[in-house]
Design a protein around this motif. Sequence first.
Motif, mmCIF file in Angstrom:
data_model
loop_
_atom_site.group_PDB
_atom_site.id
_atom_site.type_symbol
_atom_site.label_atom_id
_atom_site.label_comp_id
_atom_site.label_asym_id
_atom_site.label_seq_id
_atom_site.Cartn_x
_atom_site.Cartn_y
_atom_site.Cartn_z
ATOM 1 N N UNK A 142 0.878 -1.164 -0.323
ATOM 2 C CA UNK A 142 -0.407 0.196 0.109
ATOM 3 C C UNK A 142 0.842 1.372 -0.315
ATOM 4 N N UNK A 143 2.046 1.258 0.334
ATOM 5 C CA UNK A 143 2.584 2.441 1.009
ATOM 6 C C UNK A 143 3.451 2.744 -0.412
ATOM 7 N N UNK A 144 3.836 1.508 -1.406
ATOM 8 C CA UNK A 144 4.458 1.466 -3.133
ATOM 9 C C UNK A 144 3.682 2.219 -3.550
ATOM 10 N N UNK A 145 2.284 1.597 -4.129
ATOM 11 C CA UNK A 145 1.338 2.112 -4.681
ATOM 12 C C UNK A 145 1.117 3.498 -4.151
ATOM 13 N N UNK A 146 0.750 4.054 -2.630
ATOM 14 C CA UNK A 146 0.755 5.361 -2.656
ATOM 15 C C UNK A 146 2.206 6.279 -3.322
ATOM 16 N N UNK A 147 3.247 5.750 -3.040
ATOM 17 C CA UNK A 147 4.467 6.281 -3.556
ATOM 18 C C UNK A 147 4.663 6.752 -4.861
ATOM 19 N N UNK A 148 3.717 5.371 -5.405
ATOM 20 C CA UNK A 148 4.084 5.314 -7.333
ATOM 21 C C UNK A 148 3.428 6.544 -7.743
ATOM 22 N N UNK A 149 1.608 6.881 -7.515
ATOM 23 C CA UNK A 149 0.659 7.628 -7.527
ATOM 24 C C UNK A 149 1.257 8.910 -7.056
ATOM 25 N N UNK A 150 1.608 8.901 -6.213
ATOM 26 C CA UNK A 150 2.007 10.641 -5.796
ATOM 27 C C UNK A 150 3.182 11.240 -6.918
ATOM 28 N N UNK A 151 3.774 10.061 -7.622
ATOM 29 C CA UNK A 151 5.645 11.132 -8.115
ATOM 30 C C UNK A 151 4.411 10.222 -9.919
ATOM 31 N N UNK A 152 2.942 10.473 -10.025
ATOM 32 C CA UNK A 152 2.166 10.262 -10.906
ATOM 33 C C UNK A 152 2.927 9.616 -11.733
ATOM 34 N N UNK A 153 2.825 8.097 -11.356
ATOM 35 C CA UNK A 153 3.372 6.542 -12.057
ATOM 36 C C UNK A 153 4.606 6.716 -12.255
ATOM 37 N N UNK A 154 5.862 7.393 -12.513
ATOM 38 C CA UNK A 154 6.681 7.636 -13.078
ATOM 39 C C UNK A 154 7.893 7.355 -11.790
ATOM 40 N N UNK A 155 7.718 7.269 -10.751
ATOM 41 C CA UNK A 155 9.045 6.166 -10.190
ATOM 42 C C UNK A 155 9.283 5.098 -9.938
ATOM 43 N N UNK A 156 10.404 4.116 -10.916
ATOM 44 C CA UNK A 156 10.331 2.769 -10.673
ATOM 45 C C UNK A 156 11.167 1.891 -9.267
ATOM 46 N N UNK A 157 11.635 1.002 -9.429
ATOM 47 C CA UNK A 157 12.391 0.753 -8.209
ATOM 48 C C UNK A 157 13.355 1.071 -7.746
ATOM 49 N N UNK A 158 14.437 2.012 -8.317
ATOM 50 C CA UNK A 158 15.247 2.673 -7.447
ATOM 51 C C UNK A 158 14.952 4.420 -6.733
ATOM 52 N N UNK A 159 14.044 4.742 -7.703
ATOM 53 C CA UNK A 159 13.519 5.749 -6.555
ATOM 54 C C UNK A 159 12.207 5.568 -5.695
ATOM 55 N N UNK A 160 11.880 4.588 -5.713
ATOM 56 C CA UNK A 160 10.767 4.232 -4.945
ATOM 57 C C UNK A 160 11.584 3.737 -3.345
ATOM 58 N N UNK A 169 13.991 4.545 1.787
ATOM 59 C CA UNK A 169 14.348 5.112 2.638
ATOM 60 C C UNK A 169 14.374 6.365 3.566
ATOM 61 N N UNK A 170 14.861 7.010 2.992
ATOM 62 C CA UNK A 170 14.545 8.779 3.285
ATOM 63 C C UNK A 170 13.147 8.314 4.478
ATOM 64 N N UNK A 171 12.136 8.076 4.486
ATOM 65 C CA UNK A 171 10.859 8.136 5.077
ATOM 66 C C UNK A 171 11.221 6.824 6.844
ATOM 67 N N UNK A 172 12.868 6.527 6.576
ATOM 68 C CA UNK A 172 12.997 5.714 7.206
ATOM 69 C C UNK A 172 12.669 4.507 7.386
#
Length: 99
Positions: free
Chosen positions: A53-71, A76-79
């Motif tokens: 769910x967290x990954x999906x939220x990040x992916x949607x927040x990035x307008x579906x542009x973030x891939x594996x490395x950025x997610x 990691x930035x969110x600890x």
Amino acid sequence: MSEVYAFIEAEKTTHPVALLCRLLKVARSSFYAWLAGEEARAARRAADDALAHEITVLHIASRHTYGLPRIHAELRRLDRRVNRKRVGLLQPGRSARRC
């Protein structure tokens, strides 16, 4: 093998576990070890669902542009300490890890 143990679990009310294990050629101790591990498997599934769910939220927040490395970097930035490969398995658009 889980299907065999699940079958034994379902049928243990009508037949003795020892008989079912003998007929299906599995060790009774293995069945009980599998049964004891059910709580840990359920906890892992719940953790996987929360992370997905967290990954999906990040992916949607990035307008579906973030891939594996950025997610992974964002987590990691969110600890959130999580392995990059685990993120890849739970990432949207990938095939399901478990059936």
